[in-house]
Design an enzyme around this catalytic site. Structure first.
Site, short mmCIF file in Angstrom:
data_model
loop_
_atom_site.label_atom_id
_atom_site.label_comp_id
_atom_site.label_asym_id
_atom_site.label_seq_id
_atom_site.Cartn_x
_atom_site.Cartn_y
_atom_site.Cartn_z
N CYS A 2 -74.01 -59.71 -91.30
CA CYS A 2 -74.65 -60.98 -90.98
C CYS A 2 -75.30 -60.88 -89.60
O CYS A 2 -75.12 -59.91 -88.87
CB CYS A 2 -73.62 -62.10 -90.98
SG CYS A 2 -72.70 -62.24 -92.52
N ARG A 27 -80.61 -58.78 -91.35
CA ARG A 27 -79.19 -58.47 -91.44
C ARG A 27 -78.50 -59.24 -92.57
O ARG A 27 -77.34 -58.96 -92.90
CB ARG A 27 -78.50 -58.79 -90.12
CG ARG A 27 -79.07 -58.08 -88.91
CD ARG A 27 -78.30 -58.44 -87.66
NE ARG A 27 -76.94 -57.95 -87.73
CZ ARG A 27 -76.55 -56.74 -87.34
NH1 ARG A 27 -77.43 -55.89 -86.87
NH2 ARG A 27 -75.29 -56.39 -87.42
N TRP A 75 -75.05 -62.50 -95.00
CA TRP A 75 -74.97 -61.62 -96.16
C TRP A 75 -73.57 -61.79 -96.71
O TRP A 75 -72.58 -61.45 -96.05
CB TRP A 75 -75.24 -60.17 -95.77
CG TRP A 75 -75.33 -59.24 -96.95
CD1 TRP A 75 -76.44 -58.94 -97.68
CD2 TRP A 75 -74.27 -58.47 -97.52
NE1 TRP A 75 -76.14 -58.04 -98.68
CE2 TRP A 75 -74.81 -57.73 -98.60
CE3 TRP A 75 -72.91 -58.32 -97.24
CZ2 TRP A 75 -74.05 -56.87 -99.39
CZ3 TRP A 75 -72.14 -57.47 -98.02
CH2 TRP A 75 -72.71 -56.76 -99.08
N ASN A 101 -69.71 -62.34 -87.73
CA ASN A 101 -70.26 -61.19 -88.46
C ASN A 101 -69.13 -60.19 -88.61
O ASN A 101 -68.63 -59.66 -87.62
CB ASN A 101 -71.44 -60.57 -87.71
CG ASN A 101 -71.87 -59.24 -88.33
OD1 ASN A 101 -71.72 -59.03 -89.52
ND2 ASN A 101 -72.40 -58.35 -87.50
N GLY A 102 -68.71 -59.94 -89.84
CA GLY A 102 -67.62 -59.00 -90.05
C GLY A 102 -66.78 -59.40 -91.24
O GLY A 102 -67.22 -60.13 -92.13
N GLU A 488 -84.60 -39.79 -101.98
CA GLU A 488 -85.07 -40.87 -101.13
C GLU A 488 -86.16 -41.68 -101.82
O GLU A 488 -86.18 -42.92 -101.73
CB GLU A 488 -85.59 -40.30 -99.81
CG GLU A 488 -86.22 -41.30 -98.86
CD GLU A 488 -85.27 -42.38 -98.38
OE1 GLU A 488 -85.76 -43.36 -97.80
OE2 GLU A 488 -84.03 -42.26 -98.59
N LYS A 492 -85.93 -45.71 -102.66
CA LYS A 492 -86.92 -46.71 -102.24
C LYS A 492 -87.36 -47.58 -103.42
O LYS A 492 -87.49 -48.79 -103.30
CB LYS A 492 -88.14 -46.02 -101.61
CG LYS A 492 -87.93 -45.50 -100.23
CD LYS A 492 -87.72 -46.60 -99.23
CE LYS A 492 -86.88 -46.14 -98.07
NZ LYS A 492 -85.45 -45.95 -98.35
N GLU A 495 -84.53 -49.94 -104.36
CA GLU A 495 -84.25 -50.95 -103.34
C GLU A 495 -85.21 -52.13 -103.40
O GLU A 495 -84.78 -53.28 -103.30
CB GLU A 495 -84.35 -50.33 -101.94
CG GLU A 495 -83.17 -49.49 -101.52
CD GLU A 495 -83.37 -48.95 -100.12
OE1 GLU A 495 -82.42 -49.05 -99.32
OE2 GLU A 495 -84.46 -48.43 -99.82
N HIS A 511 -80.44 -30.19 -117.68
CA HIS A 511 -79.00 -30.40 -117.84
C HIS A 511 -78.67 -31.86 -118.11
O HIS A 511 -77.61 -32.35 -117.72
CB HIS A 511 -78.25 -29.89 -116.61
CG HIS A 511 -78.35 -28.41 -116.43
ND1 HIS A 511 -77.46 -27.53 -116.99
CD2 HIS A 511 -79.27 -27.65 -115.78
CE1 HIS A 511 -77.80 -26.29 -116.68
NE2 HIS A 511 -78.90 -26.34 -115.94
N LYS A 610 -79.96 -54.89 -93.71
CA LYS A 610 -80.44 -53.72 -92.98
C LYS A 610 -79.31 -52.90 -92.39
O LYS A 610 -79.29 -51.68 -92.48
CB LYS A 610 -81.39 -54.18 -91.86
CG LYS A 610 -82.00 -53.04 -91.05
CD LYS A 610 -82.94 -52.24 -91.88
CE LYS A 610 -83.65 -51.16 -91.10
NZ LYS A 610 -84.46 -50.30 -91.95
#
Length: 615
Positions: A2, A27, A75, A101-102, A488, A492, A495, A511, A610
């Site tokens: 957060c 965040r 969040w 935040n936590g 990567e 992307k 996401e 495979h 983030k």
């Protein structure tokens, strides 16, 4: 994950807090809230949704005047996104207000004990439990707010950055930190607080970053008072001069931060190697290495720990270190490393990579490695972050603020730093000739312009994106240095567009994944001339024979793959170990355009934040 923000001073707090929340929204953005303390009243407004929703609601429902304020953008961890689960939370008496935040891991046991004492709860959050624990201690032990916060925090297990306000003492805010970031801006007779410095950069250039286990009391017009939570010992603020500029955290004419940050990569990479790379002299200067060179040269191995995109950068680095410096490297997910009792010796080097410098699992991995006697080197982007302070040495990437949740320039600047580090060690241990050294350094210097050349193909990439915006699945294939780029690229796309995508080593296609290929399956293949080119061409032919749609990233002038692929995106030629810095650019742009065409929020994709500061 957060974002928290606060202000106490002589200015109107509302605009400072709201603007701060907008800058911290990367965040967390599923709910938001604000508390304002005016001359005669305490006003709280909170809502499910984004900061803009909060702003509209606050202006219509509360008195927005006041010179003390707290704000929160969430969040969700405990409790779904809702008005009632949004912060700030208020104690049962209505006197105490908290933002957090936590995560409080033992909240359930504390909640049960408080309920037995007659406390009632109006949310599903661990934070409401904490504020009532503080109130219970303050009331039963008849102590001031600062002491009550300290005693309460000695009873909780978890991570936190908190700010607590008591409306019976409207001239102070109590803040504390363990595991989650907290910065305090120091102005003239005023204080700012936030999860990072961006909310107050235009008001002050002086900041204190609380260390883990510290509590601070911010009083209007008084000096900051700091103590250790565990033993109440006095600590003293270490004031940093902020180098962040307001322009860096604005969009600068771009529609989205992600696009801005993609286009900033030539500048960011140049800033990352500037002052470190002296190509004409054949020299790399890195203080974090120079001061500990013997440790690196005598290391048994290097273990890289990271999460997400930073983990992919670590995989690229594994190839670079082993091929260039001939040093054995292992790459670990920090979240697994911290729990599996890894075998770590005193002659091991741990390289921890994190854009924010606050990633909870990576921080825990660092602490574990230090306990086992290993030397820990950090690679991060944020000056003064927890990883920068916890590691023995390190190197900043100098990417500048990265606001978009999907990481772009952090990835390429991390690879740049790690390339410099590998080449430096290869030079020192004799694994690299002088000729090779000069060639490598010149090649790095040329990368920013070559990225500009790739970015110039944006309109062509947008056209390709239009053809595949409605795909349900996608495969990314690469070999060698570009296998991590395939991972990567797939990340992307997942996401920001919510299309299911997977990255594989190209040779692994047979495979299993080849069973998925048909005329509906786009396959992005990284097929540069450097690195197993003939093998990748064979893989492309196998895809073609099964009617898969092929988007190939190739070296300029390639004709063989162009004759097979449905679409080709060209990159300039470079040293093989530097190809990931070029091949990743079109994959970033492809994901960006597909996401936009699907109506997705590219800067704030659903369910993501983030900076992952909780497990």
């Amino acid at each position: 994950m957060c974002g928290i923000v606060g202000y106490i001073g002589n200015r109107e707090a509302y605009s400072i807090v709201i603007k701060g929340l907008q800058r911290l929204e990367y965040r967390g953005y599923d709910s938001a809230g604000i508390m304002l303390s005016g001359s005669e009243s305490l006003n709280i407004c909170k809502t499910k949704g984004k900061v803009e929703d909060l702003k509209r609601k606050a202006q219509n429902t509360i008195d927005i005047n006041g010179q003390l304020g707290l704000g929160h953008t969430r969040w969700a961890t405990h409790g779904e996104p809702s008005d009632s689960n949004s912060h700030p939370h208020v104690s049962s008496s209505g006197d105490l207000v908290i933002i957090h935040n936590g995560i409080i891991e033992n909240y359930a046991a504390i909640k049960q004990a408080l309920q037995e004492r007659g406390y009632h709860f109006h949310s599903d959050t661990d934070t409401e439990v904490l504020v009532n624990l503080i109130e219970e201690i303050k009331s039963s032990q008849k102590v001031k707010l600062g002491k009550a916060v300290q005693l309460a925090l000695n009873e909780v297990v978890g991570a936190y950055a908190i700010a607590v306000y008591d409306q019976n003492n409207p001239e102070e805010i109590v803040v504390a930190k363990l595991g989650s970031p907290l910065a305090i801006g120091i102005g003239e007779q005023e204080y700012f607080l936030a999860s990072d410095a961006s909310p107050f950069i235009e008001y002050t250039s002086n900041a204190v970053y609380l260390e883990d286990g510290e509590i601070a009391i911010l009083r209007r017009g008084k000096e900051i008072k700091m103590r250790k939570i565990v033993d109440d010992s006095i600590t003293y603020p270490n004031i940093f001069e902020l180098k962040l500029s307001l322009e860096e955290i604005e969009k600068g004419g771009y529609d989205y931060f992600m696009l801005k940050e993609i286009y900033e990569q030539p500048r960011a990479i140049n800033d990352t190697y500037r002052g470190r790379l002296l190509a004409d002299q054949g020299v790399i200067k890195m203080a974090g290495i120079d001061e500990h060179l013997e440790k690196f040269l005598n290391a048994n191995r290097i273990v890289i720990v990271a999460c997400g995109t930073s983990w992919h950068a670590g995989l690229v680095a594994e190839y670079i270190f082993e091929n260039t410096a001939r040093i054995p490297v292992e790459v670990e997910y920090a979240s697994e490393f911290r729990y599996r009792n890894p075998v770590i010796g005193t002659n091991d080097i741990i390289i921890a990579i994190s854009q924010s410098g606050e990633t909870a699992d990576t921080l825990a991995a660092i602490k574990l490695a230090k306990e086992k006697g290993a030397f820990v080197f950090g690679v991060c982007n944020v000056v003064g972050s927890s990883i920068a302070r916890e590691t023995h040495a390190g190197a900043y990437t100098h990417a500048g603020p990265e606001i978009g949740v999907a990481s772009t320039k952090a990835f390429t600047t991390q690879i740049t730093v790690l390339s410099l580090l590998a080449i430096k060690l290869a030079q020192e241990n004799g694994a690299l000739s002088k000729t090779e050294l000069h060639e490598y350094l010149a090649a790095i210097e040329a990368i920013p312009q070559k990225i500009e050349n790739v970015l110039a193909q944006n309109s062509e990439i947008e056209s390709i994106a239009f053809e595949y915006k409605d795909a349900s699945n996608c495969l990314y294939l690469g070999r060698g240095y570009n296998f991590p780029v395939a991972l990567e690229g797939a990340l992307k796309l997942k996401e920001i567009s919510y299309i299911h995508a997977e990255g594989y080593p190209a040779a692994e296609m047979k495979h299993g994944p080849i069973a998925l290929i048909d005329e509906q399956m786009p396959v992005i293949v990284i097929a540069t001339k450097k690195g197993h080119y003939e093998k990748v061409v064979s893989n492309i032919q196998e895809i073609k024979s099964r009617k898969g749609k092929i988007i190939a990233v190739v070296t300029e002038g390639d004709e063989e793959v162009k004759s097979l692929a449905d679409h080709c995106i060209e990159i300039p030629d470079t040293q093989e170990f530097l190809t990931p810095l070029l091949t990743t650019i079109p994959l970033q742009l492809l994901s960006y355009h597909i996401a936009l065409m699907r109506g997705c929020d590219v800067d704030q994709p659903r369910n993501l934040a983030k900076s992952v500061t909780v497990e």
